[in-house]
Scaffold this motif. Sequence first.
Motif, mmCIF file in Angstrom:
data_model
loop_
_atom_site.group_PDB
_atom_site.id
_atom_site.type_symbol
_atom_site.label_atom_id
_atom_site.label_comp_id
_atom_site.label_asym_id
_atom_site.label_seq_id
_atom_site.Cartn_x
_atom_site.Cartn_y
_atom_site.Cartn_z
ATOM 1 N N SER A 63 0.834 -1.201 0.000
ATOM 2 C CA SER A 63 0.000 0.000 0.000
ATOM 3 C C SER A 63 0.870 1.253 0.000
ATOM 4 O O SER A 63 0.527 2.253 -0.635
ATOM 5 N N LEU A 64 2.009 1.209 0.678
ATOM 6 C CA LEU A 64 2.922 2.349 0.674
ATOM 7 C C LEU A 64 3.495 2.574 -0.720
ATOM 8 O O LEU A 64 3.592 3.713 -1.179
ATOM 9 N N ASN A 65 3.869 1.489 -1.414
ATOM 10 C CA ASN A 65 4.353 1.626 -2.791
ATOM 11 C C ASN A 65 3.336 2.369 -3.646
ATOM 12 O O ASN A 65 3.699 3.250 -4.430
ATOM 13 N N VAL A 66 2.072 1.993 -3.501
ATOM 14 C CA VAL A 66 1.014 2.613 -4.304
ATOM 15 C C VAL A 66 0.942 4.110 -4.030
ATOM 16 O O VAL A 66 0.918 4.922 -4.965
ATOM 17 N N ALA A 67 0.936 4.509 -2.764
ATOM 18 C CA ALA A 67 0.851 5.936 -2.435
ATOM 19 C C ALA A 67 2.060 6.695 -2.976
ATOM 20 O O ALA A 67 1.920 7.804 -3.509
ATOM 21 N N LEU A 68 3.247 6.101 -2.866
ATOM 22 C CA LEU A 68 4.453 6.753 -3.378
ATOM 23 C C LEU A 68 4.429 6.828 -4.906
ATOM 24 O O LEU A 68 4.807 7.855 -5.495
ATOM 25 N N LEU A 69 3.984 5.765 -5.558
ATOM 26 C CA LEU A 69 3.891 5.772 -7.016
ATOM 27 C C LEU A 69 2.846 6.777 -7.509
ATOM 28 O O LEU A 69 3.044 7.441 -8.536
ATOM 29 N N MET A 70 1.757 6.915 -6.766
ATOM 30 C CA MET A 70 0.758 7.918 -7.140
ATOM 31 C C MET A 70 1.329 9.325 -6.984
ATOM 32 O O MET A 70 1.003 10.222 -7.774
ATOM 33 N N SER A 71 2.190 9.530 -5.991
ATOM 34 C CA SER A 71 2.873 10.820 -5.848
ATOM 35 C C SER A 71 3.721 11.096 -7.085
ATOM 36 O O SER A 71 3.721 12.208 -7.614
ATOM 37 N N LEU A 72 4.437 10.074 -7.546
ATOM 38 C CA LEU A 72 5.259 10.230 -8.744
ATOM 39 C C LEU A 72 4.400 10.505 -9.979
ATOM 40 O O LEU A 72 4.790 11.284 -10.858
ATOM 41 N N LEU A 73 3.228 9.885 -10.041
ATOM 42 C CA LEU A 73 2.312 10.155 -11.145
ATOM 43 C C LEU A 73 1.951 11.632 -11.172
ATOM 44 O O LEU A 73 1.934 12.259 -12.233
ATOM 45 N N LYS A 74 1.679 12.204 -10.017
ATOM 46 C CA LYS A 74 1.312 13.621 -9.941
ATOM 47 C C LYS A 74 2.488 14.506 -10.327
ATOM 48 O O LYS A 74 2.300 15.549 -10.961
ATOM 49 N N ILE A 75 3.698 14.113 -9.952
ATOM 50 C CA ILE A 75 4.879 14.867 -10.362
ATOM 51 C C ILE A 75 5.017 14.818 -11.881
ATOM 52 O O ILE A 75 5.256 15.845 -12.539
ATOM 53 N N ALA A 76 4.839 13.635 -12.460
ATOM 54 C CA ALA A 76 4.936 13.489 -13.911
ATOM 55 C C ALA A 76 3.897 14.351 -14.624
ATOM 56 O O ALA A 76 4.198 15.005 -15.627
ATOM 57 N N ARG A 77 2.686 14.360 -14.116
ATOM 58 C CA ARG A 77 1.632 15.167 -14.739
ATOM 59 C C ARG A 77 1.944 16.654 -14.672
ATOM 60 O O ARG A 77 1.540 17.407 -15.551
ATOM 61 N N SER A 78 2.623 17.071 -13.621
ATOM 62 C CA SER A 78 2.930 18.498 -13.478
ATOM 63 C C SER A 78 3.993 18.951 -14.471
ATOM 64 O O SER A 78 4.190 20.144 -14.668
ATOM 65 N N GLN A 79 4.667 18.007 -15.111
ATOM 66 C CA GLN A 79 5.768 18.343 -16.019
ATOM 67 C C GLN A 79 5.341 18.539 -17.466
ATOM 68 O O GLN A 79 6.141 18.975 -18.281
ATOM 69 N N VAL A 80 4.105 18.210 -17.780
ATOM 70 C CA VAL A 80 3.609 18.380 -19.148
ATOM 71 C C VAL A 80 2.245 19.054 -19.112
ATOM 72 O O VAL A 80 1.560 19.045 -18.100
#
Length: 107
Positions: free
Chosen positions: A56-73
């Motif tokens: 579950s922690l992996n998922v929350a951290l990966l979702m954080s990375l998804l949001k970072i990726a979205r902020s870049q484009v």
Amino acid sequence: MHKRCSDILQTTLDLVTGNRQKQNGDKDENHENIARLWTAYLQNEGKLSKESSLSSLNVALLMSLLKIARSQVGEYNPDDYVDLCGYGSIAGEIADKHNNKVTLLEK
């Protein structure tokens, strides 16, 4: 008008403890469900060994990375930063609940 840190954090707090908590249920349970589904998908694709699984922690951290990726484009979207704070706080809550014993890939 520029958003201040306190505005972003307050919006995040309202969402994580309010509407989204009611809508999505228990954060850890929800992220555990996602982890099981992602694990099965990745194992089926041969990208994750059968002995390993996401947490579950992996998922929350990966979702954080998804949001970072979205902020870049694309165009600026303030919700990206609210959601990034939200997933970060969920990751912290999950890590605390599990006494920081949730590893990147559990075996």
